[in-house]
Design a protein around this motif. Structure first.
Motif, mmCIF file in Angstrom:
data_model
loop_
_atom_site.group_PDB
_atom_site.id
_atom_site.type_symbol
_atom_site.label_atom_id
_atom_site.label_comp_id
_atom_site.label_asym_id
_atom_site.label_seq_id
_atom_site.Cartn_x
_atom_site.Cartn_y
_atom_site.Cartn_z
ATOM 1 N N ARG A 47 -11.717 4.711 4.682
ATOM 2 C CA ARG A 47 -12.835 3.757 4.547
ATOM 3 C C ARG A 47 -13.138 3.111 5.905
ATOM 4 O O ARG A 47 -14.294 2.963 6.296
ATOM 5 C CB ARG A 47 -12.483 2.667 3.529
ATOM 6 N N GLU B 96 -5.978 -4.840 7.643
ATOM 7 C CA GLU B 96 -7.171 -4.224 8.244
ATOM 8 C C GLU B 96 -6.951 -3.902 9.724
ATOM 9 O O GLU B 96 -7.579 -2.983 10.261
ATOM 10 C CB GLU B 96 -8.402 -5.133 8.089
ATOM 11 N N ASP C 16 -6.463 6.155 1.771
ATOM 12 C CA ASP C 16 -7.810 5.764 1.330
ATOM 13 C C ASP C 16 -8.393 4.686 2.239
ATOM 14 O O ASP C 16 -9.545 4.762 2.660
ATOM 15 C CB ASP C 16 -7.765 5.213 -0.119
ATOM 16 N N GLU C 17 -7.568 3.665 2.527
ATOM 17 C CA GLU C 17 -8.080 2.544 3.336
ATOM 18 C C GLU C 17 -8.427 2.988 4.755
ATOM 19 O O GLU C 17 -9.420 2.532 5.324
ATOM 20 C CB GLU C 17 -7.051 1.401 3.377
ATOM 21 N N TYR D 130 0.864 -1.184 0.000
ATOM 22 C CA TYR D 130 0.000 0.000 0.000
ATOM 23 C C TYR D 130 0.897 1.230 0.000
ATOM 24 O O TYR D 130 1.767 1.354 0.860
ATOM 25 C CB TYR D 130 -0.877 0.044 1.259
ATOM 26 N N ALA E 258 -2.690 4.990 -0.919
ATOM 27 C CA ALA E 258 -3.610 3.860 -0.740
ATOM 28 C C ALA E 258 -3.927 3.654 0.745
ATOM 29 O O ALA E 258 -5.068 3.363 1.116
ATOM 30 C CB ALA E 258 -2.995 2.590 -1.330
ATOM 31 N N PHE F 67 -5.257 -0.627 9.593
ATOM 32 C CA PHE F 67 -6.233 0.401 9.195
ATOM 33 C C PHE F 67 -7.114 0.752 10.394
ATOM 34 O O PHE F 67 -7.427 1.929 10.630
ATOM 35 C CB PHE F 67 -7.155 -0.078 8.053
ATOM 36 N N ARG G 252 -16.402 3.501 0.119
ATOM 37 C CA ARG G 252 -15.228 3.494 -0.771
ATOM 38 C C ARG G 252 -14.629 4.878 -0.969
ATOM 39 O O ARG G 252 -13.418 5.039 -1.002
ATOM 40 C CB ARG G 252 -15.634 2.947 -2.149
ATOM 41 N N ARG H 254 -17.059 -1.463 3.820
ATOM 42 C CA ARG H 254 -15.952 -0.804 3.111
ATOM 43 C C ARG H 254 -16.422 -0.345 1.735
ATOM 44 O O ARG H 254 -16.126 0.776 1.305
ATOM 45 C CB ARG H 254 -14.780 -1.779 2.967
#
Ligand code: AMP
Length: 636
Positions: free
Chosen positions: A96, A121, A92-93, A85, A89, A124, A221, A217
């Motif tokens: 989300r 995850e 973004d994650e 990532y 990225a 995240f 998005r 998710r």
């Protein structure tokens, strides 16, 4: 005075000026109003009045300069995945995930428990929590339902983020049944559970409570979730650690002090630079994982490797003792951080494995979590050809309490010593009984820290200031100092050597466990009347737990097969409640346990007998035969 000695002196004697300068390593929305507030000792508040955000410092602030650089590199040799990532990225994650948390009602100050394997995850979720000011509490995925339940009860999370399963050595370990059982056992029930389905194990969903992350998710998005600016003293997370009672302590950490401590440690201690790669082989369930898998490297603009798997298996699932070194070569890792246990595992493998890869990108290998024995240190130093830097810390300290700050001044390490006190830590050695300070080299004492404690240090015990004060600051007569509960000795050059715990905490493969917790689990077996658990030296894991039990009904236990059956049952009870990590290596049946005349269990004497050491003065012992029976059992 050496450059480092002067650096350390300023951090203590010129505290505010020193740390105001270190605070510049991070991004503030509003700068701190006060640097160090120690008006209510032993509590220390850092950078109060300043507002910042951990996630902003770890992710958003890098977007301008390094959006397309690697941020998170996920490698799982368990499921054969390698995925990178970039900072963009990751941003973004995390948004989300943050939007998902918000959709489940999470807001600033709410607790979110994270019971996850080593998957992106999980990272995240941690970053999403700190992004919106929620307090995360990660529970090591290897813990079973009893350990998880006690943590749920104490943290009272509104939400638990979990997954269908972890995997170890190719064996799938379902998490969801353990989680459901933990929620059943806990008096506190989370309102919601968020599940990452890796497709490894079937999951039963509880309608209305359980939510699938993949669906949410997708709904979020394109979410944009701004960082919530919080005061530097805002709690970012709690992390439970074992102590001398059966109830784990929620180590509570702030935001601003932690960010500054980690940001400053990269140049000063770890010598990591933005754009380079950091590879820490710990687990997000431990403090080392929080600080040097997730927050530290990202705050420093580095890429971080999140590794799920054993050090001895490749991406194809085949045996491969060189997997870590192949990752070092591939990702040009500049800073690596592991534990002595892992090195001992590798040492048993083919030594040529290390030579197959170009590891010249490495500046150093840092090892922590348990004492680094000299043979292990020498072996890896010779094999890698880079400096091996021991560092000593605790869940409570958040970053190294002792090591060598080669980024400030290059200095030789000594085998067996984690080094010297780090800047910010005013370390002393005290006599345990009298509180007298031991200033001459070579005297063994308790390692303590004189307050104020530095940035990054625990704020308190979650919801239990009284326990924080009593446990950590009032253990030595007449002195209000923070006790590490470790024995130490200092040599004439000021290097410390850590000689083990002063309390009933043991260290298995770099993981801290309370013998009382294990004793409580063992006692729940119906045929256990009494139990003593001690940590015994082990060549591979540093220490292992040994349990000595007195049976309620000893009939038939003179038969070896019956004893073995009971041993197996007790082990399974511990596995089920605490997890395999806490499982005693042996469970031995004895007639009585060695105690003092006042009924206090003589754990240190049992440990000494198991390790064939001198037991010291035993004049207060009730029944000398008890110890003799243990000696005889161990001799077999
Ligand atoms: P934890 O809070 O789980 O990180 O465990 C902290 C404990 O691990 C310390 O109090 C020490 O007993 C031990 N420990 C950690 N790092 C080292 C090290 N480098 N050398 C010796 N003991 C260590």
């Amino acid at each position: 005075m050496s450059v480092y000695a002067e650096f350390h002196r300023r951090s203590i004697e010129d505290r505010d000026a020193f740390w105001a300068q270190q605070a510049e390593w991070i991004t503030w929305q509003t700068p701190p109003q006060t640097i160090c507030d120690h008006s209510q000792p032993p509590f220390t508040r850092w950078f109060a009045g300043g507002t910042t955000n951990l996630c902003h410092n770890a992710v958003d602030r890098h977007l301008a300069a390094r959006a397309d650089q690697d941020a998170l590199i996920f490698v799982s040799t368990e499921v054969g995945i390698e995925k990178t990532y970039t900072y963009r990225a990751l941003h973004d994650e995390v948004q989300r995930m943050a939007a998902t948390l918000q959709s489940l009602g999470i807001t600033t100050g709410d607790r979110v428990q994270i019971y996850m394997p080593m998957v992106p995850e999980a990272v995240f979720a941690m970053l999403a929590c700190t992004r919106i000011g929620a307090i995360h509490s990660v529970v090591f995925g290897g813990f079973a339902s009893g350990s998880l339940a006690s943590r749920i009860e104490d943290a009272e999370p509104k939400l638990i983020v979990s997954a269908d399963a972890g995997s170890r050595g190719g064996k799938v370990i379902p998490y969801k049944p353990l989680l459901d059982e933990a929620i059943r056992l806990s008096r506190h029930k989370p309102a919601a559970v968020l599940l990452v389905d890796r497709g490894l194990a079937p999951m039963e969903r509880v309608a209305g409570r359980d939510h699938d992350y993949a669906t949410l998710r997708q709904q979020h998005r394109d979410a944009q979730v701004p960082c919530v600016w919080v005061d530097a003293t805002h709690t970012s997370y709690t992390l439970y650690t074992s102590g001398t009672t059966g109830k784990p302590k929620g180590v509570q950490r702030d935001t601003g002090g932690y960010a500054v401590a980690l940001a400053a440690s990269l140049p000063h201690i770890f010598m990591g630079k933005p754009g380079e790669t950091f590879f820490c082989t710990s687990d997000i369930g431990w403090v080392v994982g929080h600080s040097y898998i997730v927050y530290g490297p990202l705050i420093g603009g580095m890429a971080t490797i999140l590794y799920e798997g054993l050090p001895t298996r490749g991406l194809d699932g085949e045996a491969n003792p060189a997997i870590w070194w192949s990752l070092v070569e591939k990702y040009k890792v500049s800073v690596m951080f592991s534990a002595p246990t892992a090195v001992r595992v590798l040492k048993k493998q083919d030594p040529a494995a290390l030579k197959q890869h170009d590891v010249s990108s490495l500046k150093a290998l840092f090892l922590a979590g348990e004492p680094l024995d000299e043979p292990t240190g020498r072996w890896i130093a010779d094999a890698l050809g880079v400096p091996i830097i021991d560092n000593y810390w605790q869940t409570e300290t958040g970053w190294p309490l002792m090591t060598i700050a080669n980024g400030v001044e290059k200095r030789a390490s000594k085998f067996g010593s984690p080094g010297v006190p780090m800047y910010g830590f005013d370390v002393r050695l005290l006599d345990e009984a009298t509180g007298e300070e031991l200033t001459e080299p070579g005297r063994k004492g308790v390692v303590v820290v004189q307050g104020p404690t530095p940035p990054g240090f625990m704020q308190t015990v979650w919801r239990d200031d009284a326990r924080f004060v009593k446990t950590y600051w009032q253990s030595i007569p007449g002195r209000e100092v923070y006790s590490t509960f470790d024995w130490g000795v200092r040599d004439a050059d000021g290097y410390y050597f850590i000689l083990g715990r002063t309390d009933d905490v043991i260290n298995v493969a770099g993981h801290r466990l309370g013998t009382r917790e294990i004793e409580e689990a063992v006692s729940s077996h119906p045929n256990v009347a009494e139990v003593a658990v001690v940590g015994v030296a082990d060549a591979l894991k540093g220490q292992v737990a040994m349990a000595f039990i007195v049976a309620r009904d000893a009939a038939g236990l003179d038969d070896a097969a019956a004893r073995l059956q009971l041993e197996g049952e007790v082990m399974r009870v511990v596995d089920g409640q605490l997890g395999a990590l806490a499982r005693p290596a042996r469970v031995l049946v004895v007639n009585t346990l060695p105690k003092t005349r006042s009924g206090k269990l003589l754990r240190r004497a049992i440990q000494a007998v198991c390790e064939q050491r001198d037991t010291g003065d035993l004049t207060t012992m009730e029944d000398p035969a008890a110890l003799e029976q243990i000696r005889a059992l161990m001799a077999r």
